[in-house]
Design a protein around this motif. Structure first.
Motif, PDB file in Angstrom:
ATOM      1  N   SER A   7     -12.841 -15.950   6.321  1.00  0.00           N
ATOM      2  CA  SER A   7     -11.664 -15.115   6.055  1.00  0.00           C
ATOM      3  C   SER A   7     -11.442 -15.047   4.549  1.00  0.00           C
ATOM      4  CB  SER A   7     -10.438 -15.711   6.762  1.00  0.00           C
ATOM      5  OG  SER A   7      -9.281 -14.952   6.486  1.00  0.00           O
ATOM      6  N   VAL A   9     -10.250 -13.555   0.732  1.00  0.00           N
ATOM      7  CA  VAL A   9      -9.173 -12.842   0.045  1.00  0.00           C
ATOM      8  C   VAL A   9      -9.604 -12.671  -1.414  1.00  0.00           C
ATOM      9  CG1 VAL A   9      -7.910 -14.966  -0.525  1.00  0.00           C
ATOM     10  CG2 VAL A   9      -6.698 -12.776  -0.458  1.00  0.00           C
ATOM     11  N   LEU A  29      -8.891  -2.695  -2.536  1.00  0.00           N
ATOM     12  CA  LEU A  29      -8.417  -2.244  -1.229  1.00  0.00           C
ATOM     13  C   LEU A  29      -9.446  -1.353  -0.539  1.00  0.00           C
ATOM     14  CD1 LEU A  29      -4.630  -1.536  -1.932  1.00  0.00           C
ATOM     15  CD2 LEU A  29      -5.711  -3.598  -1.005  1.00  0.00           C
ATOM     16  N   PRO A  34      -7.853  -8.074   1.735  1.00  0.00           N
ATOM     17  CA  PRO A  34      -6.522  -8.310   1.179  1.00  0.00           C
ATOM     18  C   PRO A  34      -6.634  -8.828  -0.246  1.00  0.00           C
ATOM     19  CG  PRO A  34      -7.117 -10.101   2.645  1.00  0.00           C
ATOM     20  CD  PRO A  34      -8.217  -9.078   2.762  1.00  0.00           C
ATOM     21  N   CYS A  35      -5.548  -8.700  -0.993  1.00  0.00           N
ATOM     22  CA  CYS A  35      -5.573  -9.001  -2.422  1.00  0.00           C
ATOM     23  C   CYS A  35      -4.361  -9.848  -2.785  1.00  0.00           C
ATOM     24  CB  CYS A  35      -5.564  -7.682  -3.202  1.00  0.00           C
ATOM     25  SG  CYS A  35      -5.562  -7.869  -4.985  1.00  0.00           S
ATOM     26  N   HIS A  57       1.880  -1.664  -1.345  1.00  0.00           N
ATOM     27  CA  HIS A  57       0.842  -2.036  -0.373  1.00  0.00           C
ATOM     28  C   HIS A  57       1.255  -3.291   0.397  1.00  0.00           C
ATOM     29  CE1 HIS A  57      -1.840   0.858  -2.325  1.00  0.00           C
ATOM     30  NE2 HIS A  57      -1.477   0.330  -3.475  1.00  0.00           N
ATOM     31  N   GLY A  59       1.487  -6.098   3.023  1.00  0.00           N
ATOM     32  CA  GLY A  59       0.487  -6.562   3.966  1.00  0.00           C
ATOM     33  C   GLY A  59      -0.921  -6.543   3.425  1.00  0.00           C
ATOM     34  N   GLN A  60      -1.143  -5.801   2.339  1.00  0.00           N
ATOM     35  CA  GLN A  60      -2.468  -5.747   1.728  1.00  0.00           C
ATOM     36  C   GLN A  60      -2.507  -6.442   0.370  1.00  0.00           C
ATOM     37  OE1 GLN A  60      -2.594  -1.297   2.118  1.00  0.00           O
ATOM     38  NE2 GLN A  60      -4.704  -1.700   2.754  1.00  0.00           N
ATOM     39  N   VAL A  61      -1.413  -6.318  -0.386  1.00  0.00           N
ATOM     40  CA  VAL A  61      -1.337  -6.905  -1.721  1.00  0.00           C
ATOM     41  C   VAL A  61      -0.168  -7.877  -1.769  1.00  0.00           C
ATOM     42  CG1 VAL A  61      -1.015  -6.477  -4.184  1.00  0.00           C
ATOM     43  CG2 VAL A  61      -2.346  -4.854  -2.795  1.00  0.00           C
ATOM     44  N   ALA A  62      -0.457  -9.136  -2.084  1.00  0.00           N
ATOM     45  CA  ALA A  62       0.586 -10.146  -2.264  1.00  0.00           C
ATOM     46  C   ALA A  62       0.655 -10.500  -3.752  1.00  0.00           C
ATOM     47  CB  ALA A  62       0.274 -11.391  -1.440  1.00  0.00           C
ATOM     48  N   ARG A  86      -2.274 -19.706   2.854  1.00  0.00           N
ATOM     49  CA  ARG A  86      -2.223 -18.499   3.684  1.00  0.00           C
ATOM     50  C   ARG A  86      -3.350 -18.458   4.712  1.00  0.00           C
ATOM     51  NH1 ARG A  86       0.777 -14.238   0.483  1.00  0.00           N
ATOM     52  NH2 ARG A  86       1.725 -15.405  -1.243  1.00  0.00           N
ATOM     53  N   TYR A  88      -6.795 -18.602   4.269  1.00  0.00           N
ATOM     54  CA  TYR A  88      -8.082 -17.997   3.946  1.00  0.00           C
ATOM     55  C   TYR A  88      -9.148 -19.069   3.745  1.00  0.00           C
ATOM     56  CZ  TYR A  88      -5.407 -13.726   3.222  1.00  0.00           C
ATOM     57  OH  TYR A  88      -4.588 -12.640   3.400  1.00  0.00           O
TER      58      TYR A  88
END
Length: 253
Positions: A7, A9, A29, A34-35, A57, A59-62, A86, A88
């Protein structure tokens, strides 16, 4: 022990690269990953741009903010810790200035999935934008790394485009002190190699940099890098018999 599913990131350490980071995030993306942006104490303009990207974004960019600048290494160590929290398994590191080719991300990820216990490390293929002094200066570090590992396996230790398996890198960070600024990329790779982590090299195109901003301090960072090589040399000496035995036995790192 339960095996952790693969998984990955993407972690991007960012310090005042507001003009380039948007394009880098879009490229990340596009790879489907994910980023996690680590804001390394950026000034207001960049900090605002990073907040906007995370809001655009969800859910895609934290976004993880460090209030005080820690240096690239400090930002990456914070990113590793966040990624582990998280859930990963791997971190793909890429620079925020746009110098790396985000289109190569799937190649790096495929290699990491095929070799989940290894570090996948970029070998830069530079275009004409690279400063000659920086290009030739890298060879001094290459030679010191080959000495300090007693191996030629690490072909380039300075490229910031790489994939780490999280478990060994977080163990290393908990047990040893690693340089937190421009000495980080080389030192973490050598110390992982000493611990038996395989390093697999992957060529990738590199330009210099898309926003014209570099945080490399010629004097301070060269002193830090020189001190790092000295630390690693004296760390290599007691490890030399084991490193030589590893080579003689034909074992991968």
């Amino acid at each position: 022990m339960r095996e952790v599913a693969f998984s990955p990131v993407v972690v991007i350490p960012v310090y005042d690269h507001e003009h380039a980071i948007g394009a880098v995030v879009q490229g990340v993306l596009a790879s489907g990953l994910p980023c996690l942006l680590v804001d390394d104490g950026s000034h207001d303009g960049c900090a605002q741009a990073l907040r906007a990207l995370a809001a655009q974004h969800p859910g895609q960019v934290a976004l993880h903010r460090l209030e005080i600048n820690q240096g690239k290494g400090g930002a990456m160590l914070a990113g590793f810790a966040q990624a582990a929290q998280r859930g990963y398994s791997h971190v793909l590191q890429i620079d925020a200035d746009g110098q790396h080719t985000t289109g190569d991300i799937p190649v790096f990820v495929a290699l990491a999935q095929a070799h989940p216990d290894a570090v996948i490390c970029g070998i830069p293929a530079y275009d004409a934008s690279v400063p000659r002094a920086r290009l030739y200066g890298r060879y001094a570090t290459h030679i010191w790394v080959w000495i300090n590992t007693l191996s030629l396996q690490i072909r380039d230790s300075m490229c910031g485009f790489r994939v780490y398996p999280l478990a060994p890198v977080n163990r290393l960070a908990a047990e040893e002190t690693i340089g937190r600024r421009m000495d980080f990329d080389t030192e973490v790779l050598v110390r992982l190699f000493w611990r038996g982590v395989q390093v697999i090299s992957q060529p990738t195109r590199v330009t210099y940099p898309s926003d014209g901003v570099s945080h490399f301090d010629v004097w301070r960072d060269n002193v830090r890098i020189s001190c790092m090589h000295t630390r690693l040399f004296f760390g290599m000496l007691p490890r030399a018999p084991r490193l030589l035995w590893r080579r003689l036995a034909g074992r991968p790192a």
